[in-house]
Write a protein that holds these residues in place. Structure first.
Motif, PDB file in Angstrom:
ATOM      1  N   ALA A 127       9.198  16.808   3.281  1.00 50.28           N
ATOM      2  CA  ALA A 127      10.486  16.220   2.901  1.00 50.28           C
ATOM      3  C   ALA A 127      10.390  14.713   2.746  1.00 50.28           C
ATOM      4  CB  ALA A 127      11.546  16.571   3.933  1.00 50.28           C
ATOM      5  N   ALA A 128       9.408  14.088   3.429  1.00 49.43           N
ATOM      6  CA  ALA A 128       9.252  12.636   3.378  1.00 49.43           C
ATOM      7  C   ALA A 128       8.011  12.217   2.606  1.00 49.43           C
ATOM      8  CB  ALA A 128       9.207  12.068   4.798  1.00 49.43           C
ATOM      9  N   ALA A 129       7.494  13.102   1.755  1.00 52.59           N
ATOM     10  CA  ALA A 129       6.253  12.811   1.041  1.00 52.59           C
ATOM     11  C   ALA A 129       6.388  11.605   0.109  1.00 52.59           C
ATOM     12  CB  ALA A 129       5.815  14.038   0.250  1.00 52.59           C
ATOM     13  N   ALA A 130       7.596  11.319  -0.363  1.00 51.60           N
ATOM     14  CA  ALA A 130       7.792  10.209  -1.304  1.00 51.60           C
ATOM     15  C   ALA A 130       8.007   8.869  -0.600  1.00 51.60           C
ATOM     16  CB  ALA A 130       8.969  10.511  -2.219  1.00 51.60           C
ATOM     17  N   VAL A 131       8.021   8.861   0.712  1.00 51.58           N
ATOM     18  CA  VAL A 131       8.226   7.616   1.458  1.00 51.58           C
ATOM     19  C   VAL A 131       6.897   6.890   1.613  1.00 51.58           C
ATOM     20  CG1 VAL A 131       8.946   6.598   3.646  1.00 51.58           C
ATOM     21  CG2 VAL A 131      10.216   8.538   2.686  1.00 51.58           C
ATOM     22  N   ASN A 132       6.844   5.652   1.193  1.00 52.21           N
ATOM     23  CA  ASN A 132       5.603   4.876   1.269  1.00 52.21           C
ATOM     24  C   ASN A 132       5.935   3.397   1.419  1.00 52.21           C
ATOM     25  OD1 ASN A 132       2.918   4.033   1.162  1.00 52.21           O
ATOM     26  ND2 ASN A 132       2.910   3.970  -1.081  1.00 52.21           N
ATOM     27  N   PHE A 133       6.016   2.934   2.661  1.00 47.79           N
ATOM     28  CA  PHE A 133       6.246   1.515   2.921  1.00 47.79           C
ATOM     29  C   PHE A 133       4.957   0.740   2.674  1.00 47.79           C
ATOM     30  CE2 PHE A 133       9.636   3.482   5.433  1.00 47.79           C
ATOM     31  CZ  PHE A 133      10.723   2.674   5.099  1.00 47.79           C
ATOM     32  N   ARG A 134       5.119  -0.503   2.190  1.00 45.31           N
ATOM     33  CA  ARG A 134       3.963  -1.342   1.896  1.00 45.31           C
ATOM     34  C   ARG A 134       4.153  -2.741   2.475  1.00 45.31           C
ATOM     35  NH1 ARG A 134       3.928  -1.627  -4.184  1.00 45.31           N
ATOM     36  NH2 ARG A 134       6.172  -1.330  -3.907  1.00 45.31           N
ATOM     37  N   THR A 148      18.214  12.537  -0.415  1.00 45.81           N
ATOM     38  CA  THR A 148      18.640  13.214  -1.637  1.00 45.81           C
ATOM     39  C   THR A 148      18.516  14.721  -1.440  1.00 45.81           C
ATOM     40  OG1 THR A 148      16.494  13.400  -2.744  1.00 45.81           O
ATOM     41  CG2 THR A 148      17.641  11.272  -2.914  1.00 45.81           C
ATOM     42  N   ALA A 149      18.986  15.475  -2.407  1.00 42.41           N
ATOM     43  CA  ALA A 149      18.938  16.930  -2.300  1.00 42.41           C
ATOM     44  C   ALA A 149      17.508  17.455  -2.297  1.00 42.41           C
ATOM     45  CB  ALA A 149      19.716  17.563  -3.452  1.00 42.41           C
ATOM     46  N   THR A 150      16.572  16.679  -2.821  1.00 43.79           N
ATOM     47  CA  THR A 150      15.177  17.125  -2.905  1.00 43.79           C
ATOM     48  C   THR A 150      14.286  16.479  -1.849  1.00 43.79           C
ATOM     49  OG1 THR A 150      14.743  15.435  -4.597  1.00 43.79           O
ATOM     50  CG2 THR A 150      15.360  17.646  -5.363  1.00 43.79           C
ATOM     51  N   GLY A 151      14.871  15.715  -0.940  1.00 42.65           N
ATOM     52  CA  GLY A 151      14.077  15.096   0.108  1.00 42.65           C
ATOM     53  C   GLY A 151      14.326  13.609   0.215  1.00 42.65           C
ATOM     54  N   LEU A 152      13.495  12.943   0.994  1.00 48.07           N
ATOM     55  CA  LEU A 152      13.633  11.507   1.209  1.00 48.07           C
ATOM     56  C   LEU A 152      12.789  10.737   0.199  1.00 48.07           C
ATOM     57  CD1 LEU A 152      13.274  11.427   5.109  1.00 48.07           C
ATOM     58  CD2 LEU A 152      15.357  11.703   3.753  1.00 48.07           C
ATOM     59  N   ARG A 153      13.295   9.598  -0.231  1.00 45.86           N
ATOM     60  CA  ARG A 153      12.529   8.707  -1.101  1.00 45.86           C
ATOM     61  C   ARG A 153      13.117   7.320  -1.003  1.00 45.86           C
ATOM     62  NH1 ARG A 153      15.462   7.478  -5.605  1.00 45.86           N
ATOM     63  NH2 ARG A 153      16.942   9.011  -6.432  1.00 45.86           N
ATOM     64  N   GLN A 156       3.702  -3.132  10.403  1.00 48.44           N
ATOM     65  CA  GLN A 156       5.018  -2.507  10.353  1.00 48.44           C
ATOM     66  C   GLN A 156       5.053  -1.375   9.331  1.00 48.44           C
ATOM     67  OE1 GLN A 156       7.136  -6.164   9.492  1.00 48.44           O
ATOM     68  NE2 GLN A 156       8.154  -6.131  11.512  1.00 48.44           N
ATOM     69  N   ALA A 157       4.478  -1.605   8.171  1.00 46.80           N
ATOM     70  CA  ALA A 157       4.458  -0.572   7.139  1.00 46.80           C
ATOM     71  C   ALA A 157       3.697   0.660   7.613  1.00 46.80           C
ATOM     72  CB  ALA A 157       3.835  -1.125   5.861  1.00 46.80           C
ATOM     73  N   ALA A 158       2.545   0.437   8.249  1.00 47.50           N
ATOM     74  CA  ALA A 158       1.744   1.565   8.738  1.00 47.50           C
ATOM     75  C   ALA A 158       2.497   2.360   9.788  1.00 47.50           C
ATOM     76  CB  ALA A 158       0.414   1.044   9.289  1.00 47.50           C
ATOM     77  N   ALA A 159       3.193   1.658  10.689  1.00 46.81           N
ATOM     78  CA  ALA A 159       3.926   2.346  11.746  1.00 46.81           C
ATOM     79  C   ALA A 159       5.070   3.182  11.169  1.00 46.81           C
ATOM     80  CB  ALA A 159       4.452   1.328  12.752  1.00 46.81           C
ATOM     81  N   LEU A 160       5.784   2.632  10.194  1.00 48.32           N
ATOM     82  CA  LEU A 160       6.875   3.379   9.578  1.00 48.32           C
ATOM     83  C   LEU A 160       6.355   4.593   8.820  1.00 48.32           C
ATOM     84  CD1 LEU A 160       9.077   0.428   8.278  1.00 48.32           C
ATOM     85  CD2 LEU A 160       9.748   2.118   9.995  1.00 48.32           C
ATOM     86  N   ASN A 161       5.272   4.431   8.087  1.00 50.67           N
ATOM     87  CA  ASN A 161       4.699   5.567   7.352  1.00 50.67           C
ATOM     88  C   ASN A 161       4.257   6.665   8.292  1.00 50.67           C
ATOM     89  OD1 ASN A 161       5.100   4.451   4.800  1.00 50.67           O
ATOM     90  ND2 ASN A 161       3.120   3.390   4.798  1.00 50.67           N
ATOM     91  N   ALA A 162       3.696   6.280   9.420  1.00 53.82           N
ATOM     92  CA  ALA A 162       3.263   7.279  10.408  1.00 53.82           C
ATOM     93  C   ALA A 162       4.462   8.044  10.955  1.00 53.82           C
ATOM     94  CB  ALA A 162       2.494   6.591  11.534  1.00 53.82           C
ATOM     95  N   GLY A 163       5.559   7.319  11.190  1.00 57.26           N
ATOM     96  CA  GLY A 163       6.756   7.971  11.703  1.00 57.26           C
ATOM     97  C   GLY A 163       7.348   8.947  10.709  1.00 57.26           C
ATOM     98  N   TYR A 164       7.435   8.543   9.458  1.00 54.33           N
ATOM     99  CA  TYR A 164       8.010   9.431   8.437  1.00 54.33           C
ATOM    100  C   TYR A 164       7.078  10.608   8.143  1.00 54.33           C
ATOM    101  CZ  TYR A 164      12.114   6.635   7.286  1.00 54.33           C
ATOM    102  OH  TYR A 164      13.341   5.999   7.343  1.00 54.33           O
ATOM    103  N   ALA A 165       5.767  10.422   8.317  1.00 58.51           N
ATOM    104  CA  ALA A 165       4.824  11.513   8.059  1.00 58.51           C
ATOM    105  C   ALA A 165       5.099  12.704   8.958  1.00 58.51           C
ATOM    106  CB  ALA A 165       3.396  11.022   8.257  1.00 58.51           C
ATOM    107  N   GLN A 166       5.682  12.448  10.121  1.00 59.20           N
ATOM    108  CA  GLN A 166       5.989  13.543  11.039  1.00 59.20           C
ATOM    109  C   GLN A 166       7.085  14.461  10.507  1.00 59.20           C
ATOM    110  OE1 GLN A 166       6.568  12.195  15.111  1.00 59.20           O
ATOM    111  NE2 GLN A 166       5.223  10.435  14.771  1.00 59.20           N
ATOM    112  N   LEU A 167       7.799  14.005   9.482  1.00 58.64           N
ATOM    113  CA  LEU A 167       8.858  14.830   8.901  1.00 58.64           C
ATOM    114  C   LEU A 167       8.321  15.812   7.869  1.00 58.64           C
ATOM    115  CD1 LEU A 167      11.626  12.099   8.430  1.00 58.64           C
ATOM    116  CD2 LEU A 167      11.315  13.687  10.345  1.00 58.64           C
ATOM    117  N   GLY A 168       7.040  15.714   7.555  1.00 59.85           N
ATOM    118  CA  GLY A 168       6.416  16.673   6.653  1.00 59.85           C
ATOM    119  C   GLY A 168       6.716  16.430   5.191  1.00 59.85           C
TER     120      GLY A 168
END
Length: 494
Positions: free
Chosen positions: A321-328, A339-344, A307-319
């Motif tokens: 802006a989603a660099a701080a997203v990291n499901f584990r 947030t104003a500086t992107g997703l986290r 599940q974590a890998a699938a979510l990370n792959a999905g958010y990676a498509q956002l470029g």
């Protein structure tokens, strides 16, 4: 989504509400000298006038209604002043409605205003509005009423306070011109369409006043999750509804207002500081509901490696802006916020979900026994919209703005031209001294169920702070009230 609801508490709070209560301390009748009859000191309380916004107007439980107004701190304060001013009247522009009118618009699908909120139990049969909630819910029990003009003698009023009023609004002619132009809560009792709040207050010829403005200057930015402009400049005419007031604008409005109110040769008054809004239950209830309970709490939520890998792959498509997203993998994941500086990922100790967050859209899993369906997955498959999050950066800006306002208030009170004429009720410090059981919407708490405004007991506590400040500055001996005589939040209704 059920946008009608303010929000809800988690199920753990239901048991808490019925398992404990807090008995507040009872102040002495007169801390100065219980055996001495009250005296006015160097103040003249014969004509007391209050200028303020929602708290001063008695707005609570998300509405302006009769009981709330009757328990506003200026009313309580005026009752104590009657002990030394011959029983002089204190007249409020009372909205004679038991359910009131608030800022929440209309009941969905109707033209009926949303009224005051109370606790309701989330039982399927008796509370269909609660079918998509996690637990105890503040919600309208009955519809509200449309605001109506105050039909008594407006020239005899003493309280010139309206919900939503900012510091500079009191100087604006036409602020209550109509329900659509300016402030409908001031429109109810404005002396004329072109009148100003301060002008009406001065026309009452006060010998003593209270002035408490500043909360609305940051409130709408904060409760909207920082959706306005934190630094909109120094021209209030360009401000939008959710912008924060610039410190220079606040200071100029404060100075102009105090100069006018103190223009009478012998007039004296009291000003109040602004509490730290970010500590209000409005910004704490959902965080606590989702994170309290250890291993059984909804947050952090658990994911498998897949599940974590699938979510990370999905958010990676956002470029980027989603660099701080990291499901584990594991129960270690917090929701993704915008947030104003992107997703986290949200930090529940620094970022706060506001009380208006639609709970049926959060996370995943069953909602309640009434509705076993799935939530919309906000925070997992979809980032939580920024308007539902007061993030750390936004919260720090709110705190800094309140600090700037309070610095200006204290400086004004210490100005040489106001020497001996102006007391300071330090509501900021009063709120800082409240523990979590008191700064709460649960029984024992002083905050009404809207999560921002004090309930009657909270209003009495504030009145005592004003009394203490007045006594200290002017040598008066107004006795404090017994806050036990004022109600807290009404217990859940089935």
């Amino acid at each position: 989504m059920k946008n009608l609801k303010i929000s809800c508490l988690s199920l753990f709070l239901v048991s808490f509400l019925f398992s404990c209560s807090y008995t507040p301390p009872e102040p002495a009748d007169d801390p100065t000298n219980p055996r001495t009859a009250p005296v006015a000191g160097t103040a003249d309380f014969s004509k007391y006038v209050a200028v303020g916004n929602s708290i001063t107007a008695g707005f609570m439980d998300n509405a302006l209604y009769e009981e709330g107004q009757q328990n506003a701190y200026p009313v309580i304060l005026a009752e104590r002043m009657k002990l030394v001013n011959g029983g002089a009247a204190f007249n409020m522009p009372v909205f004679a409605s038991p359910t009131g009118a608030g800022f929440s618009g209309f009941v969905p699908g109707t033209t009926t205003p949303v009224g005051r909120f109370r606790f309701v139990l989330p039982t399927c049969a008796s509370n269909p509005l609660a079918t998509n909630t996690l637990g105890l819910t503040p919600a309208p029990i009955v519809p509200g009423d449309n605001l109506a003009p105050y039909d008594a003698d407006r020239a005899a009023l003493n309280n010139f306070s309206a919900p939503g009023t900012r510091s500079f609004h009191v100087l604006v002619n036409g602020y209550g011109a109509s329900p659509q132009q300016g402030n409908p809560f001031y429109w109810r009792f404005a002396s004329a369409p072109a009148a100003s709040v301060l002008g009406d207050a001065l026309a009452a010829q006060p010998t003593f006043f209270s002035y408490w403005l500043g909360l609305s200057d940051v409130l709408f930015y904060a409760i909207s999750g920082g959706s306005g402009n934190a630094n909109p400049g120094t021209n209030p005419a360009t401000y939008t509804a959710n912008d924060m007031t610039d410190p220079a604008v606040f200071e100029a409005a404060l100075s102009a207002s105090l100069n006018a109110l103190l223009s009478g040769v012998n007039t004296k008054g009291v000003v109040a500081t602004v509490p730290d809004l970010t500590k209000a239950p409005f910004f704490r209830v959902i965080n606590d509901a989702l994170t309290t309970g250890g291993a059984n709490s909804p947050l952090p939520f658990a994911l498998s490696e897949e599940q974590a890998a699938a979510l990370n792959a999905g958010y990676a498509q956002l470029g980027p802006a989603a660099a701080a997203v990291n499901f584990r993998a594991g129960k270690v994941n917090y929701p993704v916020i915008t947030t104003a500086t992107g997703l986290r990922h949200m930090d529940p100790g620094r970022d706060f979900l506001v009380l208006t967050t639609p709970q049926d859209s959060l996370l995943a899993g069953s909602i309640s026994a009434c509705n076993p369906g799935q939530r919309a997955g906000w925070g997992i498959t979809k980032p939580i919209d920024s308007r539902y999050v007061l993030d750390e950066t936004e919260g720090n800006m709110v705190k800094a703005r309140i600090e700037a306002f309070n610095t200006a208030i204290r400086a004004a009170a210490n100005a040489g031209n106001y020497a001996g004429r102006l007391a300071v009720a330090d509501i900021y410090q009063l709120y800082e001294g409240l523990d979590n059981s008191r700064n709460s919407i649960a029984p024992g708490g002083y905050i009404s169920v809207d999560g921002i405004h004090p309930n009657p007991m909270g209003q009495a506590l504030i009145a005592n702070e004003f009394i203490e400040a007045i006594n200290a500055e002017f040598g008066s001996t107004l006795p404090p009230v017994n806050i036990r005589n004022y109600r807290q939040n009404i217990l859940p209704e089935s």
